[in-house]
Design a protein around this motif. Structure first.
Motif, PDB file in Angstrom:
ATOM      1  N   ASP A  21      33.188 -25.784  63.404  1.00  0.00           N
ATOM      2  CA  ASP A  21      33.083 -25.359  62.068  1.00  0.00           C
ATOM      3  C   ASP A  21      31.333 -25.520  61.483  1.00  0.00           C
ATOM      4  N   PRO A  22      31.149 -24.158  61.138  1.00  0.00           N
ATOM      5  CA  PRO A  22      29.672 -24.193  60.741  1.00  0.00           C
ATOM      6  C   PRO A  22      29.363 -25.275  59.707  1.00  0.00           C
ATOM      7  N   ALA A  23      30.321 -25.577  58.792  1.00  0.00           N
ATOM      8  CA  ALA A  23      29.947 -26.681  57.842  1.00  0.00           C
ATOM      9  C   ALA A  23      29.965 -27.919  58.403  1.00  0.00           C
ATOM     10  N   THR A  24      30.820 -28.141  59.393  1.00  0.00           N
ATOM     11  CA  THR A  24      30.714 -29.649  59.952  1.00  0.00           C
ATOM     12  C   THR A  24      29.353 -29.576  60.800  1.00  0.00           C
ATOM     13  N   GLN A  25      28.942 -28.484  61.568  1.00  0.00           N
ATOM     14  CA  GLN A  25      27.823 -28.354  62.350  1.00  0.00           C
ATOM     15  C   GLN A  25      26.571 -28.756  61.324  1.00  0.00           C
ATOM     16  N   ALA A  26      26.685 -28.066  60.298  1.00  0.00           N
ATOM     17  CA  ALA A  26      25.669 -28.273  59.210  1.00  0.00           C
ATOM     18  C   ALA A  26      25.256 -29.712  59.182  1.00  0.00           C
ATOM     19  N   VAL A  27      26.360 -30.296  58.628  1.00  0.00           N
ATOM     20  CA  VAL A  27      26.013 -31.959  58.164  1.00  0.00           C
ATOM     21  C   VAL A  27      25.530 -32.772  59.618  1.00  0.00           C
ATOM     22  N   MET A  28      26.268 -32.335  60.747  1.00  0.00           N
ATOM     23  CA  MET A  28      25.692 -33.221  61.829  1.00  0.00           C
ATOM     24  C   MET A  28      24.188 -32.950  62.088  1.00  0.00           C
ATOM     25  N   ALA A  29      23.855 -31.501  62.136  1.00  0.00           N
ATOM     26  CA  ALA A  29      22.621 -31.266  62.439  1.00  0.00           C
ATOM     27  C   ALA A  29      21.493 -31.792  61.351  1.00  0.00           C
ATOM     28  N   ALA A  30      21.785 -31.563  60.326  1.00  0.00           N
ATOM     29  CA  ALA A  30      21.107 -32.549  59.285  1.00  0.00           C
ATOM     30  C   ALA A  30      20.863 -34.057  59.507  1.00  0.00           C
ATOM     31  N   LEU A  31      21.764 -34.639  60.041  1.00  0.00           N
ATOM     32  CA  LEU A  31      21.681 -36.132  60.461  1.00  0.00           C
ATOM     33  C   LEU A  31      21.043 -36.145  61.583  1.00  0.00           C
ATOM     34  N   GLU A  32      21.259 -35.328  62.865  1.00  0.00           N
ATOM     35  CA  GLU A  32      20.634 -35.476  63.682  1.00  0.00           C
ATOM     36  C   GLU A  32      19.171 -35.313  63.732  1.00  0.00           C
ATOM     37  N   ALA A  73      19.974 -34.586  53.835  1.00  0.00           N
ATOM     38  CA  ALA A  73      21.076 -33.706  53.254  1.00  0.00           C
ATOM     39  C   ALA A  73      20.328 -32.673  52.572  1.00  0.00           C
ATOM     40  N   ARG A  74      19.364 -33.353  51.682  1.00  0.00           N
ATOM     41  CA  ARG A  74      18.299 -32.286  50.711  1.00  0.00           C
ATOM     42  C   ARG A  74      17.750 -31.605  51.685  1.00  0.00           C
ATOM     43  N   ALA A  75      17.148 -32.103  52.665  1.00  0.00           N
ATOM     44  CA  ALA A  75      16.036 -31.343  53.521  1.00  0.00           C
ATOM     45  C   ALA A  75      16.692 -30.249  54.345  1.00  0.00           C
ATOM     46  N   ALA A  76      17.978 -30.320  54.339  1.00  0.00           N
ATOM     47  CA  ALA A  76      18.802 -29.252  55.111  1.00  0.00           C
ATOM     48  C   ALA A  76      19.591 -28.313  54.102  1.00  0.00           C
ATOM     49  N   GLY A  77      19.172 -28.325  52.783  1.00  0.00           N
ATOM     50  CA  GLY A  77      19.712 -27.606  51.642  1.00  0.00           C
ATOM     51  C   GLY A  77      21.416 -27.999  51.518  1.00  0.00           C
ATOM     52  N   LEU A  78      21.670 -29.239  51.787  1.00  0.00           N
ATOM     53  CA  LEU A  78      23.013 -29.392  51.417  1.00  0.00           C
ATOM     54  C   LEU A  78      23.074 -30.538  50.109  1.00  0.00           C
ATOM     55  N   LYS A  79      24.102 -30.673  49.648  1.00  0.00           N
ATOM     56  CA  LYS A  79      24.098 -31.434  48.363  1.00  0.00           C
ATOM     57  C   LYS A  79      24.793 -32.811  48.562  1.00  0.00           C
ATOM     58  N   PRO A  80      24.116 -33.901  48.483  1.00  0.00           N
ATOM     59  CA  PRO A  80      24.631 -35.308  48.626  1.00  0.00           C
ATOM     60  C   PRO A  80      25.088 -35.842  47.444  1.00  0.00           C
ATOM     61  N   VAL A  81      26.253 -36.728  47.453  1.00  0.00           N
ATOM     62  CA  VAL A  81      26.766 -37.408  46.175  1.00  0.00           C
ATOM     63  C   VAL A  81      27.133 -38.546  46.442  1.00  0.00           C
ATOM     64  N   PRO A  82      26.549 -39.656  45.834  1.00  0.00           N
ATOM     65  CA  PRO A  82      26.737 -41.148  45.999  1.00  0.00           C
ATOM     66  C   PRO A  82      28.037 -41.753  45.886  1.00  0.00           C
ATOM     67  N   THR A  83      29.166 -41.086  46.212  1.00  0.00           N
ATOM     68  CA  THR A  83      30.502 -41.521  45.866  1.00  0.00           C
ATOM     69  C   THR A  83      30.681 -42.908  46.123  1.00  0.00           C
ATOM     70  N   ILE A  90      27.985 -41.746  51.335  1.00  0.00           N
ATOM     71  CA  ILE A  90      27.377 -40.700  50.677  1.00  0.00           C
ATOM     72  C   ILE A  90      28.145 -39.367  51.180  1.00  0.00           C
ATOM     73  N   SER A  91      29.007 -38.812  50.218  1.00  0.00           N
ATOM     74  CA  SER A  91      29.619 -37.511  50.443  1.00  0.00           C
ATOM     75  C   SER A  91      28.499 -36.366  50.526  1.00  0.00           C
ATOM     76  N   VAL A  92      28.478 -35.541  51.519  1.00  0.00           N
ATOM     77  CA  VAL A  92      27.527 -34.486  51.811  1.00  0.00           C
ATOM     78  C   VAL A  92      28.332 -33.267  51.578  1.00  0.00           C
ATOM     79  N   ILE A  93      28.250 -32.627  50.668  1.00  0.00           N
ATOM     80  CA  ILE A  93      28.924 -31.135  50.503  1.00  0.00           C
ATOM     81  C   ILE A  93      28.176 -30.068  51.218  1.00  0.00           C
ATOM     82  N   SER A  94      29.122 -29.440  52.189  1.00  0.00           N
ATOM     83  CA  SER A  94      28.658 -28.342  53.065  1.00  0.00           C
ATOM     84  C   SER A  94      29.990 -27.265  52.789  1.00  0.00           C
TER      85      SER A  94
END
Length: 417
Positions: A21-32, A73-83, A90-94
């Motif tokens: 899923d592109p949403a999953t891939q985006a989060v993992m790519a940002a962390l990697e 997350a921010r560097a990749a254009g994703l939204k982090p939420v400190p839940t 951290i909940s990363v919104i993708s």
């Protein structure tokens, strides 16, 4: 389901939609990008993929600290939420969906409900503080499986074994007792871990320290499983039900409702199943609703399912559709359907009319409009107040008893007489 999984085996993203899923891939790519090889899928998503079950939520464990996750997350254009930042989450919104990303951690102190944690870089430490070995499985960005606690050995037959000492894991969080039975209900193969069951029974008193909201939430999840009957029977056998509810309930009627769901292809209804399990009348339901701090809507639904005011009409509905209409008009379609199903589930012999026909009738029935208004009665000389209300109630009861056939003129004439 592939049963020969072992550490080092690979979950192929091409075979698992949630991984590619592109949403999953985006989060993992940002962390990697922030730390190569420092993040892995963990818990339910890995477990379900290995069991061949659907994956709903994707959780990720990482060596990155919470502030580093936020920055990545921010560097990749994703939204982090400190839940749950205090515990490293951290909940990363993708693509509009949340992905829980939690820093590796170990428990420093626990009290049976909450834990004080310390962050770590050690995957084994992170695994050791988890509840079950099947929930302590990891898969990296490429799908390589990592099994620090031996969870792969629990896949066939599927059973939930606590990480390390069952007693230690339960004392850290008594909700794990209920999670044991919930996972057995959803995924178990009928061969639960004996040590875990024995520990749950010995430590059942710890369930009293849990909030009512947590208990009710966990119980609803358990009752939402396709067939939770065997797990509920285990809970009764090991005195868990009596500990959290005060009663062991009626397994016979619960199994009847479950069989109805399965035979008719219905979605599991945890509220109706709860009523079936608890048994009893309005007073018991009222006590249970208060004890578990149910919502007002849930409480009303349960009260309707055991409303005794029209028991005779509901029973008569199995042979008389006029009685069915009267009961629906008075109880409402939802309560009528609930009562029909509970009645059919409790019968030793099959009822005269199939409950599915009455349930369909209730869902499709259109309530006619009562033709008389309060204004009509005021024109006849009634004063607003209790007498007018009583007259309206009596008139409506007559209209229902006559199968909604009397016209406005006939009802007004009845009042005049």
């Amino acid at each position: 389901m592939k049963l020969a999984w072992q550490a080092g085996s690979r979950l192929d993203p091409a075979e698992h939609a949630w991984m590619r899923d592109p949403a999953t891939q985006a989060v993992m790519a940002a962390l990697e990008a922030a730390q190569p090889g420092g993040s892995r899928f963990v818990g339910g998503c890995v477990r379900n993929a290995l069991l061949g079950k659907a994956v709903a939520d994707v959780d990720i464990a990482t060596r990155l600290l919470p502030e580093q996750v936020i920055a990545a997350a921010r560097a990749a254009g994703l939204k982090p939420v400190p839940t749950g930042i205090r515990h490293g989450t951290i909940s990363v919104i993708s693509a509009g969906r949340p992905f829980e990303v939690t820093t590796l951690r170990r428990d420093v102190e626990t009290d049976g409900r909450r834990a004080v944690v310390a962050f770590t870089q050690d995957w084994r430490e992170d695994a050791r503080r988890r509840d079950f070995r099947l929930n302590a499985l990891y898969a990296d960005f490429d799908g390589i499986i990592h099994d620090p606690t031996g969870g792969l050995s629990d896949l066939d037959p599927c059973r939930f074994v606590f990480v390390g000492s069952a007693e230690d894991r339960i004392r850290e969080d008594y909700l794990r007792t209920l999670r044991l039975f919930r996972f057995e209900a959803w995924y178990g193969s009928g061969s639960p871990d004996a040590e875990g069951l024995a520990a749950a029974r010995r430590l059942k008193a710890g369930l009293r320290s849990l909030s009512a909201e947590r208990v009710w939430s966990e119980l609803k999840k358990l009752l939402s499983a396709p067939d939770p009957g065997p797990a509920v029977a285990l809970m009764a056998e090991h005195e868990i039900l009596s500990e959290i509810l005060g009663v062991n309930g009626s397994l016979r009627i619960l199994v009847g409702i479950i069989n109805q769901d399965i035979s008719a292809g219905l979605e599991p209804d945890p509220l109706l199943r709860f009523v079936a399990l608890i048994g009893g009348g309005p007073e018991r339901i009222r006590i249970m609703a208060a004890k578990l701090k149910m919502s007002n809507a849930e409480s009303r639904r349960l009260q309707g399912a055991v409303d005794p005011s029209l028991c005779g009409e509901v029973e008569a509905a199995f042979t008389d559709m006029a009685a069915a209409e009267r009961a629906i008009m008075s109880l409402g379609a939802r309560a009528f359907e609930d009562q029909v199903r509970l009645s059919a589930a409790g019968d030793v012999a099959p009822p005269p009319r199939d409950w599915t026909l009455l349930a369909k009738f209730a869902r499709e029935w259109q309530q006619p409009d009562f033709p008389v208004s309060g204004g009509d009665l005021i024109l006849l000389g009634y004063e607003p107040g209790p007498m007018l209300g009583d007259a309206m109630d009596a008139l409506k009861a007559h209209w229902i008893a006559e199968r909604f056939e009397p016209t406005k003129e006939e009802l007004i004439a009845r009042l005049k007489h």
